[in-house]
Design a protein around this motif. Structure first.
Motif, PDB file in Angstrom:
ATOM      1  N   ILE A   1      23.820  27.259  19.080  1.00 39.68           N
ATOM      2  CA  ILE A   1      23.114  26.243  19.870  1.00 39.68           C
ATOM      3  C   ILE A   1      23.561  24.883  19.682  1.00 39.68           C
ATOM      4  CG2 ILE A   1      21.159  28.014  19.777  1.00 39.68           C
ATOM      5  CD1 ILE A   1      19.797  26.339  17.475  1.00 39.68           C
ATOM      6  N   GLY A   2      23.448  24.082  20.877  1.00 41.96           N
ATOM      7  CA  GLY A   2      23.923  22.746  21.062  1.00 41.96           C
ATOM      8  C   GLY A   2      25.321  22.745  21.276  1.00 41.96           C
ATOM      9  N   THR A   3      25.815  21.444  21.487  1.00 42.34           N
ATOM     10  CA  THR A   3      27.122  21.060  22.038  1.00 42.34           C
ATOM     11  C   THR A   3      27.784  20.336  20.996  1.00 42.34           C
ATOM     12  OG1 THR A   3      26.371  19.506  23.346  1.00 42.34           O
ATOM     13  CG2 THR A   3      26.529  21.776  24.364  1.00 42.34           C
ATOM     14  N   ASP A   4      27.348  19.271  20.499  1.00 37.05           N
ATOM     15  CA  ASP A   4      28.058  18.339  19.632  1.00 37.05           C
ATOM     16  C   ASP A   4      28.297  19.129  18.052  1.00 37.05           C
ATOM     17  OD1 ASP A   4      28.355  16.309  17.742  1.00 37.05           O
ATOM     18  OD2 ASP A   4      27.306  14.832  18.841  1.00 37.05           O
ATOM     19  N   PRO A   5      29.816  18.843  18.002  1.00 43.09           N
ATOM     20  CA  PRO A   5      30.170  19.446  16.834  1.00 43.09           C
ATOM     21  C   PRO A   5      29.334  18.938  15.540  1.00 43.09           C
ATOM     22  CG  PRO A   5      32.114  18.794  18.008  1.00 43.09           C
ATOM     23  CD  PRO A   5      30.518  18.236  18.561  1.00 43.09           C
TER      24      PRO A   5
ATOM     25  N   THR B   1      25.956  18.488  15.161  1.00 42.31           N
ATOM     26  CA  THR B   1      24.759  18.871  14.934  1.00 42.31           C
ATOM     27  C   THR B   1      24.637  20.341  15.582  1.00 42.31           C
ATOM     28  OG1 THR B   1      24.191  18.083  17.348  1.00 42.31           O
ATOM     29  CG2 THR B   1      23.581  16.643  15.381  1.00 42.31           C
ATOM     30  N   ARG B   2      25.369  21.023  16.325  1.00 40.67           N
ATOM     31  CA  ARG B   2      25.235  22.409  16.718  1.00 40.67           C
ATOM     32  C   ARG B   2      25.251  23.149  15.541  1.00 40.67           C
ATOM     33  NH1 ARG B   2      31.280  22.557  19.505  1.00 40.67           N
ATOM     34  NH2 ARG B   2      32.498  23.179  17.377  1.00 40.67           N
ATOM     35  N   ARG B   3      24.639  24.400  15.462  1.00 45.74           N
ATOM     36  CA  ARG B   3      24.370  25.418  14.548  1.00 45.74           C
ATOM     37  C   ARG B   3      24.558  26.669  15.071  1.00 45.74           C
ATOM     38  NH1 ARG B   3      21.758  23.664  10.110  1.00 45.74           N
ATOM     39  NH2 ARG B   3      22.506  25.716   9.266  1.00 45.74           N
ATOM     40  N   GLU B   4      25.130  27.598  14.247  1.00 44.71           N
ATOM     41  CA  GLU B   4      25.092  29.010  14.464  1.00 44.71           C
ATOM     42  C   GLU B   4      23.696  29.527  14.059  1.00 44.71           C
ATOM     43  OE1 GLU B   4      27.542  32.279  12.099  1.00 44.71           O
ATOM     44  OE2 GLU B   4      28.737  32.005  14.072  1.00 44.71           O
ATOM     45  N   VAL B   5      23.137  30.489  14.953  1.00 47.18           N
ATOM     46  CA  VAL B   5      21.945  30.950  14.684  1.00 47.18           C
ATOM     47  C   VAL B   5      21.760  32.482  14.944  1.00 47.18           C
ATOM     48  CG1 VAL B   5      20.595  28.907  14.839  1.00 47.18           C
ATOM     49  CG2 VAL B   5      21.009  30.480  16.625  1.00 47.18           C
ATOM     50  N   SER B   6      21.058  33.136  14.306  1.00 41.45           N
ATOM     51  CA  SER B   6      20.975  34.396  14.520  1.00 41.45           C
ATOM     52  C   SER B   6      20.298  34.813  15.862  1.00 41.45           C
ATOM     53  CB  SER B   6      19.955  35.402  13.507  1.00 41.45           C
ATOM     54  OG  SER B   6      18.782  34.658  13.230  1.00 41.45           O
ATOM     55  N   VAL B   7      20.601  35.765  16.642  1.00 40.76           N
ATOM     56  CA  VAL B   7      20.135  35.915  18.042  1.00 40.76           C
ATOM     57  C   VAL B   7      18.438  36.211  18.291  1.00 40.76           C
ATOM     58  CG1 VAL B   7      22.259  36.422  19.155  1.00 40.76           C
ATOM     59  CG2 VAL B   7      20.875  38.202  18.101  1.00 40.76           C
ATOM     60  N   LEU B   8      18.092  36.453  16.911  1.00 37.83           N
ATOM     61  CA  LEU B   8      16.609  36.778  17.035  1.00 37.83           C
ATOM     62  C   LEU B   8      16.036  35.963  16.114  1.00 37.83           C
ATOM     63  CD1 LEU B   8      14.039  38.856  17.537  1.00 37.83           C
ATOM     64  CD2 LEU B   8      14.845  40.142  15.450  1.00 37.83           C
ATOM     65  N   ALA B   9      14.996  34.961  16.540  1.00 31.86           N
ATOM     66  CA  ALA B   9      14.372  34.135  15.759  1.00 31.86           C
ATOM     67  C   ALA B   9      12.966  34.595  15.338  1.00 31.86           C
ATOM     68  CB  ALA B   9      14.307  32.770  16.479  1.00 31.86           C
ATOM     69  N   LEU B  10      12.557  34.153  14.152  1.00 33.59           N
ATOM     70  CA  LEU B  10      11.408  34.568  13.412  1.00 33.59           C
ATOM     71  C   LEU B  10      10.292  33.514  13.614  1.00 33.59           C
ATOM     72  CD1 LEU B  10       9.810  36.732  11.472  1.00 33.59           C
ATOM     73  CD2 LEU B  10      10.630  35.304   9.768  1.00 33.59           C
ATOM     74  N   GLY B  11       9.228  34.024  14.114  1.00 27.92           N
ATOM     75  CA  GLY B  11       7.987  32.819  14.157  1.00 27.92           C
ATOM     76  C   GLY B  11       7.100  32.787  13.041  1.00 27.92           C
ATOM     77  N   ALA B  12       6.768  31.640  12.525  1.00 28.20           N
ATOM     78  CA  ALA B  12       6.109  31.737  11.124  1.00 28.20           C
ATOM     79  C   ALA B  12       4.705  31.009  11.649  1.00 28.20           C
ATOM     80  CB  ALA B  12       6.904  30.832  10.371  1.00 28.20           C
ATOM     81  N   MET B  13       4.239  31.054  12.617  1.00 28.78           N
ATOM     82  CA  MET B  13       3.185  30.382  13.056  1.00 28.78           C
ATOM     83  C   MET B  13       2.109  30.728  12.368  1.00 28.78           C
ATOM     84  SD  MET B  13       1.066  30.358  16.906  1.00 28.78           S
ATOM     85  CE  MET B  13       0.841  32.166  16.937  1.00 28.78           C
TER      86      MET B  13
ATOM     87  N   VAL C   1      17.212  14.197  12.060  1.00 26.12           N
ATOM     88  CA  VAL C   1      17.060  15.599  12.886  1.00 26.12           C
ATOM     89  C   VAL C   1      18.517  16.066  13.374  1.00 26.12           C
ATOM     90  CG1 VAL C   1      16.181  16.190  15.282  1.00 26.12           C
ATOM     91  CG2 VAL C   1      14.631  14.635  13.707  1.00 26.12           C
ATOM     92  N   GLY C   2      18.813  17.124  13.726  1.00 29.87           N
ATOM     93  CA  GLY C   2      19.738  17.607  14.210  1.00 29.87           C
ATOM     94  C   GLY C   2      19.807  17.749  15.657  1.00 29.87           C
ATOM     95  N   LEU C   3      19.175  19.013  16.198  1.00 31.97           N
ATOM     96  CA  LEU C   3      18.947  19.219  17.599  1.00 31.97           C
ATOM     97  C   LEU C   3      17.697  18.882  17.976  1.00 31.97           C
ATOM     98  CD1 LEU C   3      20.989  22.584  17.697  1.00 31.97           C
ATOM     99  CD2 LEU C   3      21.890  20.500  18.500  1.00 31.97           C
TER     100      LEU C   3
END
Length: 328
Positions: free
Chosen positions: A6-10, A12-24, A160-162
């Protein structure tokens, strides 16, 4: 687990798992022991993308929120979690006083509020930099340029990153990104909206959206995302709070229209064909679509999380996907 960038700038961009976990609901309705168990299993399953907000979950106890962020901070410290985990949070919708809410008394998106709220989130989470920071809801009382430059300044400073945006009209997202480009500051790259296989009516207004829903992924936003492949859609409430499978959780009223039964029928057929659960088919449909979607699913038990994790490896056939897409 599978991953995407996610993201384009080298920087700040990050590799993330395709499934996010909601902590609401972590730290309120979901107690600390259970929350920690879910978080631990998510990490064991390869998960790296956790979502929260500075106002979660004020409505549970009449507070101003912050319980979820605080719990995640305690979990990070107790487990020695570092920047291998990407934690996204939001600001703008925390109530300014206990007993109020984001409709009548939100913190808003002034430059001053953005800076102060982001600092409080960093302290609760125990991080030097917020990996992803969203504008949670619109604030039309503040000039959009002020909001854009307020967020951009935090990225340039390194706290802040993204940047992301949620529950905004598509035209305001595009205008904000244009203002950011003109000002030479980073703009929104992650869009978090409600999205699932079932389609709601978009014309039903409420206290927050007088012209109809701005929180769902509608035709305008879908078209925008197809035209902007560098943007990432994070889909919240993909399982509609359990309404697909739980009799005690009826579908929200905006799903009461003739298209819903047809899509539900095909969904159940595909679940039977694959041997997967209905929820897993919904998540797999999002993950393998025409453009990548990161489903953001909460879990109040390890068992729920296990079901969601298994969806990552479920491959729908082209014919199954076409049937799901075409049902109406």
């Amino acid at each position: 687990m599978k991953y995407r960038t996610i993201g384009t700038d080298p920087t700040t961009r990050r590799e993330v798992s395709v499934l996010a976990l909601g902590a609401m609901l972590f730290g309120t309705r979901t107690d600390e022991k259970t929350s920690f168990a879910v978080l631990d299993r998510y990490v064991e399953g390869g998960g790296t993308f956790i979502d929260t907000s500075d106002n979660y979950a004020y409505w549970e106890d009449g507070s101003q929120g912050g319980q979820s962020e605080a719990l995640l901070g305690r979990w990070r410290r107790s487990r020695g979690v570092g920047d291998e985990m990407v934690i996204a949070t939001k600001l703008g919708a925390a109530p300014l006083a206990p007993g109020t809410g984001f409709i009548d008394n939100p913190e808003g998106l002034s430059a001053k509020t953005i800076r102060e709220a982001a600092e409080r989130s960093r302290e609760r989470l125990g991080v030097e930099r917020l990996d992803v920071l969203y504008a949670h809801i619109e604030d039309r009382t503040v000039p959009l340029r002020e909001t854009v430059e307020g967020f951009g300044a935090l990225v340039l400073e390194g706290t802040v990153g993204l940047l992301g945006v949620s529950n905004h009209a598509t035209w305001r997202v595009e205008r904000a990104r244009a203002l950011a480009a003109a000002a030479g500051v980073p703009g929104y790259e992650v869009l978090q909206y409600q999205h699932s296989l079932l389609r709601p009516r978009y014309d039903i207004s409420d206290a927050l959206f007088e012209d109809g829903s701005l929180g769902h992924v509608g035709p305008d936003l879908l078209s925008y995302l197809r035209a902007e492949p560098d943007l990432t859609l994070v889909a919240y409430s993909p399982l509609l709070g359990g309404a697909y499978v739980r009799e005690d959780k009826p579908l929200p009223p905006d799903y009461d229209h003739p298209g819903t039964p047809a899509r539900l029928a095909v969904l159940r057929e595909v679940a039977k064909e694959t041997g997967a659960t209905v929820n897993q088919v919904v998540l797999a449909w999002q993950l393998g679509g025409a453009f990548p979607i990161v489903p953001l699913a909460g879990a109040s038990s390890v068992e729920q999380l296990e079901e969601n994790l298994a969806a990552v490896d479920l491959e729908l056939t082209p014919r199954q996907r076409t049937r799901l897409d075409a049902a109406h």
